[in-house]
Design a protein around this motif. Structure first.
Motif, mmCIF file in Angstrom:
data_model
loop_
_atom_site.group_PDB
_atom_site.id
_atom_site.type_symbol
_atom_site.label_atom_id
_atom_site.label_comp_id
_atom_site.label_asym_id
_atom_site.label_seq_id
_atom_site.Cartn_x
_atom_site.Cartn_y
_atom_site.Cartn_z
ATOM 1 N N ASN A 160 0.821 -1.222 0.000
ATOM 2 C CA ASN A 160 0.000 0.000 0.000
ATOM 3 C C ASN A 160 0.850 1.265 0.000
ATOM 4 O O ASN A 160 0.654 2.170 0.806
ATOM 5 N N GLN A 196 4.490 6.834 2.269
ATOM 6 C CA GLN A 196 3.983 6.087 3.422
ATOM 7 C C GLN A 196 3.592 4.703 2.916
ATOM 8 O O GLN A 196 3.021 4.560 1.838
ATOM 9 N N SER A 197 3.901 3.677 3.700
ATOM 10 C CA SER A 197 3.572 2.294 3.342
ATOM 11 C C SER A 197 3.185 1.544 4.608
ATOM 12 O O SER A 197 3.491 1.973 5.714
ATOM 13 N N ASN A 198 2.535 0.408 4.421
ATOM 14 C CA ASN A 198 2.268 -0.503 5.524
ATOM 15 C C ASN A 198 3.337 -1.592 5.513
ATOM 16 O O ASN A 198 3.863 -1.936 4.457
ATOM 17 N N TYR A 199 3.641 -2.154 6.694
ATOM 18 C CA TYR A 199 4.601 -3.247 6.734
ATOM 19 C C TYR A 199 4.175 -4.322 7.728
ATOM 20 O O TYR A 199 3.462 -4.060 8.700
ATOM 21 N N ASP A 259 2.106 -0.758 15.533
ATOM 22 C CA ASP A 259 0.730 -0.557 15.980
ATOM 23 C C ASP A 259 0.425 -0.944 17.414
ATOM 24 O O ASP A 259 -0.624 -0.594 17.916
ATOM 25 N N ARG A 301 3.334 1.117 10.068
ATOM 26 C CA ARG A 301 3.451 1.989 8.907
ATOM 27 C C ARG A 301 4.869 2.532 8.800
ATOM 28 O O ARG A 301 5.494 2.829 9.817
#
Length: 169
Positions: free
Chosen positions: A100, A114-117, A157, A135
């Protein structure tokens, strides 16, 4: 959202080209780490980089406290050598997933994204577990045809993390 990582209005072609470059970067970055080439990890950063791994609530309140905080490639190199050569821990496989990718800004020499990991871990005698999720807030600079990280802030998170987190995000 972290200060300095707000989404700007972008030309579609510039955003698409930047997204492709960032996704290519992530593919190589993850391949190096997942392949155990930890001593190559600092090569993905600029000399004067910032690397921080911190919990969501600390980031939301603007607190600089982090699980990992490194200024400069030399600090990353020290961490990589410590992990690869001196740390004593059970053998494991690590898999990084970055998805993303959102391009927040594109400049002449810089891309903000920005990315999700997800970081998965498999111990030699155990099941695969979710080690960390969050993120990435990245500031890339162009160096020739490739990108380097000038800043990476990994915001995870949950406050409950494994106490053996040693691998780079």
């Amino acid at each position: 959202m972290l200060p300095g990582f707000e989404k700007k209005a972008l030309a579609p072609a510039a955003a698409l080209a930047a997204r492709m470059a960032v996704e290519d970067f992530h593919a190589e970055y993850c391949a190096a780490l997942d392949g155990g080439d930890l001593e190559r990890w600092p090569d993905f950063f600029t000399e004067d980089c910032l690397y921080r791994v911190t919990e969501f609530e600390n980031a939301a309140h603007g607190l600089p406290v982090g699980l990992v905080y490194a200024e400069g490639r030399n600090m990353l190199h020290d961490r990589a050598v410590a992990i690869a050569r001196t740390q004593m821990f059970a053998p494991r496989q690590i898999l990084h997933f970055v998805s993303n990718v959102r391009i927040l800004d594109v400049g002449a020499d810089e891309i903000v994204a920005q990315s999700n990991y997800l970081l998965l871990q498999t111990l030699v005698e155990g099941a695969t577990t979710l080690h960390q999720a969050g993120r990435l807030f990245d500031r890339f600079v162009r160096q020739g045809d490739s990108l380097l990280l000038k800043e990476r802030q990994a915001i995870y998170d949950t406050a409950m993390i494994a106490n053996d987190l040693v691998y780079p995000v």
